[in-house]
Design a protein around this motif. Structure first.
Motif, PDB file in Angstrom:
ATOM      1  N   GLU A  15       0.857  -1.180   0.000  1.00 27.62           N
ATOM      2  CA  GLU A  15       0.000   0.000   0.000  1.00 27.62           C
ATOM      3  C   GLU A  15       0.892   1.227   0.000  1.00 27.62           C
ATOM      4  OE1 GLU A  15      -2.862  -0.039   3.136  1.00 27.62           O
ATOM      5  OE2 GLU A  15      -3.717  -1.952   2.478  1.00 27.62           O
ATOM      6  N   ASN A  16       0.530   2.228  -0.791  1.00 25.15           N
ATOM      7  CA  ASN A  16       1.374   3.400  -0.931  1.00 25.15           C
ATOM      8  C   ASN A  16       0.512   4.633  -1.105  1.00 25.15           C
ATOM      9  OD1 ASN A  16       3.511   5.185  -1.502  1.00 25.15           O
ATOM     10  ND2 ASN A  16       3.330   4.731  -3.678  1.00 25.15           N
ATOM     11  N   ASN A  17       0.653   5.579  -0.196  1.00 31.41           N
ATOM     12  CA  ASN A  17      -0.071   6.846  -0.279  1.00 31.41           C
ATOM     13  C   ASN A  17       0.854   8.014  -0.572  1.00 31.41           C
ATOM     14  OD1 ASN A  17      -2.609   5.675   0.364  1.00 31.41           O
ATOM     15  ND2 ASN A  17      -1.971   5.573   2.501  1.00 31.41           N
ATOM     16  N   ASP A  18       2.120   7.724  -0.868  1.00 27.78           N
ATOM     17  CA  ASP A  18       3.113   8.761  -1.119  1.00 27.78           C
ATOM     18  C   ASP A  18       3.587   8.703  -2.566  1.00 27.78           C
ATOM     19  OD1 ASP A  18       3.341   9.785   1.548  1.00 27.78           O
ATOM     20  OD2 ASP A  18       4.460   7.972   2.074  1.00 27.78           O
ATOM     21  N   HIS A  19       4.384   9.687  -2.919  1.00 34.20           N
ATOM     22  CA  HIS A  19       5.156   9.630  -4.153  1.00 34.20           C
ATOM     23  C   HIS A  19       6.535   9.154  -3.717  1.00 34.20           C
ATOM     24  CE1 HIS A  19       6.450  10.594  -8.185  1.00 34.20           C
ATOM     25  NE2 HIS A  19       7.533  11.147  -7.657  1.00 34.20           N
ATOM     26  N   LEU A  20       6.924   7.943  -4.100  1.00 32.56           N
ATOM     27  CA  LEU A  20       8.178   7.383  -3.641  1.00 32.56           C
ATOM     28  C   LEU A  20       8.964   6.794  -4.797  1.00 32.56           C
ATOM     29  CD1 LEU A  20       7.696   4.070  -3.571  1.00 32.56           C
ATOM     30  CD2 LEU A  20       6.541   4.634  -1.464  1.00 32.56           C
ATOM     31  N   ASP A  45       2.497  -2.571 -11.342  1.00 35.26           N
ATOM     32  CA  ASP A  45       1.510  -1.583 -10.914  1.00 35.26           C
ATOM     33  C   ASP A  45       0.331  -2.269 -10.253  1.00 35.26           C
ATOM     34  OD1 ASP A  45      -0.183  -2.543 -12.964  1.00 35.26           O
ATOM     35  OD2 ASP A  45       0.170  -0.819 -14.265  1.00 35.26           O
ATOM     36  N   ASN A  46      -0.661  -1.492  -9.864  1.00 31.78           N
ATOM     37  CA  ASN A  46      -1.823  -1.987  -9.132  1.00 31.78           C
ATOM     38  C   ASN A  46      -2.615  -3.051  -9.897  1.00 31.78           C
ATOM     39  OD1 ASN A  46      -3.407  -1.938  -6.820  1.00 31.78           O
ATOM     40  ND2 ASN A  46      -4.816  -0.442  -7.683  1.00 31.78           N
ATOM     41  N   GLU A  47      -2.525  -3.052 -11.223  1.00 31.26           N
ATOM     42  CA  GLU A  47      -3.245  -4.030 -12.040  1.00 31.26           C
ATOM     43  C   GLU A  47      -2.400  -5.257 -12.380  1.00 31.26           C
ATOM     44  OE1 GLU A  47      -3.408  -0.581 -13.158  1.00 31.26           O
ATOM     45  OE2 GLU A  47      -5.125  -0.506 -11.795  1.00 31.26           O
ATOM     46  N   GLY A  48      -1.137  -5.254 -11.984  1.00 25.57           N
ATOM     47  CA  GLY A  48      -0.276  -6.400 -12.269  1.00 25.57           C
ATOM     48  C   GLY A  48       0.547  -6.254 -13.534  1.00 25.57           C
ATOM     49  N   ASN A  49       0.663  -5.037 -14.067  1.00 20.32           N
ATOM     50  CA  ASN A  49       1.503  -4.798 -15.242  1.00 20.32           C
ATOM     51  C   ASN A  49       2.932  -4.551 -14.792  1.00 20.32           C
ATOM     52  OD1 ASN A  49      -0.741  -4.747 -17.164  1.00 20.32           O
ATOM     53  ND2 ASN A  49      -1.292  -2.853 -16.125  1.00 20.32           N
ATOM     54  N   GLY A  76       0.714   5.394  -5.659  1.00 26.48           N
ATOM     55  CA  GLY A  76      -0.309   4.356  -5.531  1.00 26.48           C
ATOM     56  C   GLY A  76       0.284   3.001  -5.170  1.00 26.48           C
ATOM     57  N   ASP A  77      -0.619   2.051  -4.934  1.00 28.95           N
ATOM     58  CA  ASP A  77      -0.220   0.707  -4.535  1.00 28.95           C
ATOM     59  C   ASP A  77       0.544   0.019  -5.659  1.00 28.95           C
ATOM     60  OD1 ASP A  77      -1.694   1.367  -2.322  1.00 28.95           O
ATOM     61  OD2 ASP A  77      -3.297  -0.074  -2.682  1.00 28.95           O
ATOM     62  N   PHE A  78       1.417  -0.935  -5.269  1.00 23.23           N
ATOM     63  CA  PHE A  78       2.207  -1.672  -6.256  1.00 23.23           C
ATOM     64  C   PHE A  78       2.604  -3.020  -5.671  1.00 23.23           C
ATOM     65  CE2 PHE A  78       5.122   0.698  -3.630  1.00 23.23           C
ATOM     66  CZ  PHE A  78       6.206  -0.145  -3.441  1.00 23.23           C
ATOM     67  N   TYR A  79       3.184  -3.864  -6.516  1.00 19.94           N
ATOM     68  CA  TYR A  79       3.665  -5.181  -6.120  1.00 19.94           C
ATOM     69  C   TYR A  79       5.167  -5.265  -6.345  1.00 19.94           C
ATOM     70  CZ  TYR A  79      -1.254  -6.530  -6.678  1.00 19.94           C
ATOM     71  OH  TYR A  79      -2.616  -6.610  -6.589  1.00 19.94           O
ATOM     72  N   ALA A  80       5.864  -6.000  -5.493  1.00 19.14           N
ATOM     73  CA  ALA A  80       7.250  -6.418  -5.725  1.00 19.14           C
ATOM     74  C   ALA A  80       7.220  -7.938  -5.695  1.00 19.14           C
ATOM     75  CB  ALA A  80       8.183  -5.861  -4.657  1.00 19.14           C
ATOM     76  N   MET A  81       7.607  -8.553  -6.827  1.00 21.16           N
ATOM     77  CA  MET A  81       7.442  -9.997  -6.955  1.00 21.16           C
ATOM     78  C   MET A  81       8.666 -10.648  -7.595  1.00 21.16           C
ATOM     79  SD  MET A  81       3.459 -10.086  -8.208  1.00 21.16           S
ATOM     80  CE  MET A  81       2.845 -11.446  -7.228  1.00 21.16           C
ATOM     81  N   VAL A  82       8.956 -11.870  -7.135  1.00 23.32           N
ATOM     82  CA  VAL A  82       9.976 -12.700  -7.772  1.00 23.32           C
ATOM     83  C   VAL A  82       9.317 -13.375  -8.967  1.00 23.32           C
ATOM     84  CG1 VAL A  82      11.537 -14.652  -7.487  1.00 23.32           C
ATOM     85  CG2 VAL A  82      11.150 -13.075  -5.585  1.00 23.32           C
ATOM     86  N   HIS A  83      10.019 -13.382 -10.105  1.00 22.40           N
ATOM     87  CA  HIS A  83       9.472 -13.952 -11.336  1.00 22.40           C
ATOM     88  C   HIS A  83      10.318 -15.145 -11.783  1.00 22.40           C
ATOM     89  CE1 HIS A  83       8.256 -13.259 -15.819  1.00 22.40           C
ATOM     90  NE2 HIS A  83       7.642 -14.295 -15.277  1.00 22.40           N
ATOM     91  N   TRP A  84       9.678 -16.304 -11.793  1.00 17.37           N
ATOM     92  CA  TRP A  84      10.293 -17.517 -12.316  1.00 17.37           C
ATOM     93  C   TRP A  84       9.812 -17.686 -13.747  1.00 17.37           C
ATOM     94  CZ3 TRP A  84       8.795 -17.113  -7.281  1.00 17.37           C
ATOM     95  CH2 TRP A  84       9.666 -17.571  -6.294  1.00 17.37           C
ATOM     96  N   PRO A 103       0.017  -9.176   8.155  1.00 20.26           N
ATOM     97  CA  PRO A 103      -0.899  -8.681   7.110  1.00 20.26           C
ATOM     98  C   PRO A 103      -0.991  -9.673   5.951  1.00 20.26           C
ATOM     99  CG  PRO A 103       1.133  -7.392   7.154  1.00 20.26           C
ATOM    100  CD  PRO A 103       1.205  -8.351   8.305  1.00 20.26           C
ATOM    101  N   ASN A 104      -2.127  -9.720   5.323  1.00 18.12           N
ATOM    102  CA  ASN A 104      -2.355 -10.654   4.215  1.00 18.12           C
ATOM    103  C   ASN A 104      -1.965  -9.971   2.903  1.00 18.12           C
ATOM    104  OD1 ASN A 104      -3.112 -13.117   3.140  1.00 18.12           O
ATOM    105  ND2 ASN A 104      -5.248 -12.527   2.882  1.00 18.12           N
ATOM    106  N   THR A 105      -0.661  -9.952   2.610  1.00 20.46           N
ATOM    107  CA  THR A 105      -0.154  -9.234   1.439  1.00 20.46           C
ATOM    108  C   THR A 105       0.537 -10.132   0.421  1.00 20.46           C
ATOM    109  OG1 THR A 105       1.930  -8.761   2.585  1.00 20.46           O
ATOM    110  CG2 THR A 105       0.178  -7.092   2.758  1.00 20.46           C
ATOM    111  N   ALA A 106       0.591 -11.452   0.652  1.00 18.43           N
ATOM    112  CA  ALA A 106       1.252 -12.375  -0.274  1.00 18.43           C
ATOM    113  C   ALA A 106       0.341 -12.645  -1.478  1.00 18.43           C
ATOM    114  CB  ALA A 106       1.591 -13.682   0.428  1.00 18.43           C
ATOM    115  N   TYR A 107       0.918 -12.501  -2.675  1.00 18.90           N
ATOM    116  CA  TYR A 107       0.170 -12.683  -3.920  1.00 18.90           C
ATOM    117  C   TYR A 107       0.890 -13.641  -4.856  1.00 18.90           C
ATOM    118  CZ  TYR A 107      -3.254  -9.008  -3.039  1.00 18.90           C
ATOM    119  OH  TYR A 107      -4.294  -8.280  -2.530  1.00 18.90           O
TER     120      TYR A 107
END
Length: 167
Positions: A15-20, A45-49, A76-84, A103-107
């Protein structure tokens, strides 16, 4: 982790409410030794792009890694994910925290689909991977001895999707 030859992302939603600015991602690999193979870290991004990707790096069990990503300013919200991608054997696995108050943040995400909560996908308890983003947030009231670092890449804005090839 991945199944053999699976194209899959695993990581956390932030979750992100700042410009970072995202500068790197820390990941913790589990103690169980599987195959060591190459993966990337993707910021989505928030949609998974996919917005940017790290250079490929090799997994290694029972280790904490800090992986540089091309610096990306984000709102805005974003994801950080490992890609196999098409790894022939299941590689070293990420550590996941499923303790009571986590928190339930694993996707999880597959190509052409949106990210899905891992707890919904597996019917498992809430969880959060040990995946942490390192960011910079503009703070006009800077404190002494703050750590400030950037990874500098050079390229055209319209080629941000190719940032991994920038010098």
């Amino acid at each position: 982790t991945n199944e053999p030859f699976e194209n899959v992302w695993l990581g956390n939603r932030f979750e992100n409410n700042d410009h970072l600015t995202v500068t790197s991602v820390e990941i913790l690999w589990d103690i169980y030794e599987n195959a060591h193979d190459f993966v990337t870290i993707d910021i989505l991004d928030n949609e998974g792009n996919v917005l940017v990707s790290s250079q490929p790096f090799r997994t290694y069990h029972d280790s904490l890694m800090t992986i540089d990503v091309p610096n990306l300013s984000i709102d805005g919200d974003f994801y950080a994910m490992v890609h196999w991608q098409d790894n022939p054997i299941s590689t070293d696995a990420l550590v996941i925290d499923i303790t009571e108050d986590v928190p339930n943040t694993a996707y999880i995400m597959y190509p052409g689909e949106e990210p899905i909560l891992l707890s919904d996908f597996l019917g498992s308890p809430n969880g959060s991977f040990f995946v942490r983003v390192n960011t910079l947030v503009e703070n006009p009231e800077r404190e002494n001895r703050e750590v400030i670092s950037y990874n500098i890449y050079r390229g055209l804005a319209e080629n941000i999707d190719e940032a991994d090839t920038w010098p």
